[in-house]
Each structure stands twice: as C-alpha cells, then as structure tokens.
Enzyme design. Structure first.
Site, PDB file in Angstrom:
ATOM      1  N   ASP A  44       0.915  -1.169  -0.034  1.00  0.00           N
ATOM      2  CA  ASP A  44      -0.202   0.144   0.014  1.00  0.00           C
ATOM      3  C   ASP A  44       0.908   1.216  -0.116  1.00  0.00           C
ATOM      4  OD1 ASP A  44      -1.992   2.028   0.849  1.00  0.00           O
ATOM      5  OD2 ASP A  44      -3.214   0.368   1.355  1.00  0.00           O
ATOM      6  N   LEU A  46      -0.271   4.261   0.832  1.00  0.00           N
ATOM      7  CA  LEU A  46      -0.896   4.933   2.178  1.00  0.00           C
ATOM      8  C   LEU A  46      -1.381   6.420   1.635  1.00  0.00           C
ATOM      9  CD1 LEU A  46       1.580   4.266   4.994  1.00  0.00           C
ATOM     10  CD2 LEU A  46      -0.429   3.048   4.369  1.00  0.00           C
ATOM     11  N   ALA A  86      -5.870  -2.221  -4.431  1.00  0.00           N
ATOM     12  CA  ALA A  86      -5.134  -0.830  -4.875  1.00  0.00           C
ATOM     13  C   ALA A  86      -5.729  -0.182  -6.167  1.00  0.00           C
ATOM     14  CB  ALA A  86      -3.836  -0.929  -4.793  1.00  0.00           C
ATOM     15  N   TYR A 154     -12.229   6.457 -14.752  1.00  0.00           N
ATOM     16  CA  TYR A 154     -11.977   5.283 -13.560  1.00  0.00           C
ATOM     17  C   TYR A 154     -12.700   4.237 -13.966  1.00  0.00           C
ATOM     18  CZ  TYR A 154     -13.275   2.800  -9.407  1.00  0.00           C
ATOM     19  OH  TYR A 154     -13.504   1.946  -8.616  1.00  0.00           O
ATOM     20  N   ASN A 183     -21.730  -0.217  -4.743  1.00  0.00           N
ATOM     21  CA  ASN A 183     -21.427   0.739  -4.006  1.00  0.00           C
ATOM     22  C   ASN A 183     -20.874   0.261  -2.276  1.00  0.00           C
ATOM     23  OD1 ASN A 183     -23.101   2.308  -6.170  1.00  0.00           O
ATOM     24  ND2 ASN A 183     -21.821   3.882  -5.286  1.00  0.00           N
ATOM     25  N   ILE A 213     -25.878  17.369  -1.716  1.00  0.00           N
ATOM     26  CA  ILE A 213     -26.398  16.043  -2.546  1.00  0.00           C
ATOM     27  C   ILE A 213     -26.223  16.982  -3.919  1.00  0.00           C
ATOM     28  CG2 ILE A 213     -28.543  15.227  -3.626  1.00  0.00           C
ATOM     29  CD1 ILE A 213     -29.315  14.561  -0.669  1.00  0.00           C
ATOM     30  N   ARG A 278     -22.834  16.158 -10.996  1.00  0.00           N
ATOM     31  CA  ARG A 278     -21.624  16.022 -11.502  1.00  0.00           C
ATOM     32  C   ARG A 278     -21.453  15.329 -12.932  1.00  0.00           C
ATOM     33  NH1 ARG A 278     -19.119  13.958  -5.821  1.00  0.00           N
ATOM     34  NH2 ARG A 278     -18.493  15.759  -5.013  1.00  0.00           N
ATOM     35  N   GLU A 281     -21.585  11.233 -13.881  1.00  0.00           N
ATOM     36  CA  GLU A 281     -22.123  10.470 -12.733  1.00  0.00           C
ATOM     37  C   GLU A 281     -23.219   9.242 -13.413  1.00  0.00           C
ATOM     38  OE1 GLU A 281     -24.196  11.073  -8.317  1.00  0.00           O
ATOM     39  OE2 GLU A 281     -24.390  12.751  -9.621  1.00  0.00           O
TER      40      GLU A 281
END
Length: 349
Positions: A44, A46, A86, A154, A183, A213, A278, A281
């Site tokens: 990791d 960190l 990761a 992503y 999620n 929100i 956003r 989304e």
C-alpha cells in the site's frame, strides 16, 4: 479448513498478497484472511489507506504499484494468491486528471499482473467496479452480460484491467476471478473523503453540518456492506476461475432515501445542500448477482438498515476519539505554554 469453502490443494498457511490492504475494503479483507488462517502480506502506498487500519499480524510493504521493487516484493513473499484492491478510486479525480488515473489503475495493474504471472502466482482476484462499468444500463438490475459502457476514466481503467487479466490468462495461464462491486460501505470508510456517500453524510450530520447532494437526489445506487464484499473475495479463492461476478444486493436506493435514513439514525434535522449534478455520474444502477449466488455460493447478508446503523456507530466513535485526541493535545500545549512555578524545597533556608 481455510474459509469455510476450503481449497483442497492449499494449506491453512497459504501466503497471499493484498494490494491496498491499508484502505477501507482492503483492511477488512486482510482481517478476514488472517482470521481464516492465511499468511498475509500487504502492499500500500498510504495515499488513502492508513497504517492504523492495518492488522499488525500482516507483513507491510510501503510501495507504489509502479515501484520497481514490486517484482522484488512478490519474489520475496512468494504469494499463491494476489488480491488486487489498490486503485485511484475517485471518479471525480479521474475526470480531472485521466493521465494520473491511468498511470495508477492501468499501468500499475498491468505491472502487477505481469509480475504475478512471471513469479508463478496461482490466482489473481481483481476488485473491479459494477457501480460504474455499465454506465446507465437499460435493464436494472443488470447482470454480467450487460454491455460495458464506462462514463468516466475510472470506470474505463477498471475495464482495461479486466481485459488484461483475460489476456494473461489466455497467454500465460494466470488464473483469475473478477469481482465487480456495487457501492461498498461500512465501518472504516473515511467520512472526510470524497468517495463513500454514506460515510460522508454520517460524518457531516454528526458534526452538525449540512451534507451536499449533487443533483436532485433521485439517482439510485446499489449499496453492499463491506463484510459481504470480504466474503465474496474469500469465496473466490476456490471458485469462479476465469469468471466475472457482480457483487451487490440487486436493490436500488436513492441518495435522497439514504439521506433520510441517516437523518433518522443520527437525529440530524436539516435539509441537504443541493448542488449541480456532477459530469459522468451514473444515474441509476443495481447489480444482479445471481451468477455469484450460483457459482460462488455467495449472497449479500447485511441489510441496509443494519449496515447504516453500524456505519453511523463507527463514525460516531471515530469522531469521539478524534475530539479526545484534540483535547489532550490542547491540554499539553497549554501546559508547555504555562509551566508550573518553581517550588522551593527549603535547601537554601
């Protein structure tokens, strides 16, 4: 017996490597692996994970996935199984800096896969995203046959990782299982972060701040509790070779509903602070996990109501500990700033 589903050819001291093992999901997985008799090493950097999350029984390596030492770490630890968690996991950050996102999630993943294949790792279990990889599917809940439609760098980076795993399986025989999470939420999620709406809402409500929100709050998500995700990873050790699985509840819950449930649990009495939606989304998503139920013998067990209560309890305890630490530090600073007056002991009298 290793994990209740035991892999016949593995002993109770099977060595495994967990990337991202100091993070939210990773630290829970490390605990679960250790509790089931595995010998665990963690890599990791960190950047988001924290050492205090990491079980002291695990061997820790502070390194990036792109670190030249990664192959040396795998050579030294000689894991039979790699759990790859990761990642640069911020959807918003991936849109702002897609190059950095790809460097971590694409190049880092490729280097790890290549090192695993070169060093004879038996199986590679990859944490992917079901909440983002399908975009806004026409059918909900969506199964693994739903067309992939990434709306953000992503989501795309996770799909590229999946494709490389399939390629290395065909070319080099590296076995794998891909887990596409809904999620994920639960204790250990950072209430001060930018991902994890439940932890963020809970932290702000308990701190008497109005949560934001983005959009109208009617966007819907599939929320799966972190312990259920750990069980899916353990199940994938001896099942699901060469397969991809959705890991979710199949239930859609709106962000507005999450807000109301958390408001009831915390006693918060304010309305949310609505902000513009956003870019990129996903509007609505829920995952059909029938394949995981049949082949991994896995199903989500923790209800949303129970999971939210546990999450709020964790955030409340964390905030209380933080307040205690701040108070103790302030006391020490006051003590050093105002030292006690010298007291004569009578030796000069």
């Amino acid at each position: 017996m290793i994990d209740g589903n035991g892999r016949d050819d593995l002993t109770v001291r099977t060595k495994v490597l967990v990337t991202g093992g100091a993070g939210f999901i990773g630290s829970h997985l490390v605990d679960g692996l250790l509790d089931n008799g595995y010998d665990v090493a963690v890599v990791d950097n960190l950047s988001s994970g924290q050492l205090r999350n990491l079980n002291h029984r695990a061997t820790f390596h502070h390194a990036e996935l792109n670190d030249v030492r990664l192959t040396q770490i795998i050579q030294r630890e000689r894991p039979e199984i790699v759990f790859h968690l990761a990642a640069q996991s911020s959807v918003r950050r991936s849109a702002i800096d897609p190059v950095a996102d790809a460097d971590s999630n694409v190049m880092g993943t490729i280097r790890l896969i290549a090192a695993a294949a070169a060093e004879g790792v038996e199986k590679f279990i990859f944490s992917s995203t079901g909440g983002a990889i399908y975009g806004d599917p026409e059918t909900i809940p969506c199964d693994e046959g739903t067309p992939v439609n990434p709306l953000t760098p992503y989501a795309l980076s996770k799909y590229v990782g999946e494709q490389y795993l399939e390629l290395f399986n065909e070319t080099y025989g590296l076995d794998y299982t891909i887990l596409r999470y809904a999620n994920v939420y639960g204790p250990g999620q950072n209430p001060d972060g930018e991902a994890g709406v439940i932890a963020i809402f809970a932290g702000m409500m308990l701190g008497e701040r109005r949560p934001q929100i983005y959009g109208d709050g009617l966007q819907k998500r599939d929320f799966v509790y972190v312990s259920d995700v750990v069980k899916a990873n353990l199940a994938a050790v001896n099942r699901g070779d060469g397969r991809t699985y959705n890991i979710g509840t199949g239930q859609q819950v709106s962000i507005a509903r999450i807000y109301e449930l958390l408001r009831e649990i915390t006693g918060f009495d304010q309305e949310p602070d609505y902000r513009p939606r956003r870019t990129g989304e996903v509007l609505n998503i829920a995952l059909d996990s029938t394949r995981a139920e049949k082949e991994l013998k896995w199903t989500a067990e923790v209800s949303l109501e129970e999971g939210l209560k546990r999450s709020v309890e964790y955030v409340r305890a964390s905030l209380s500990q933080r307040t205690s630490r701040v108070g103790a530090m302030s006391d020490r600073r006051r003590h050093h700033a105002n030292p006690a007056p010298a007291v004569a002991d009578g030796s000069d009298g």
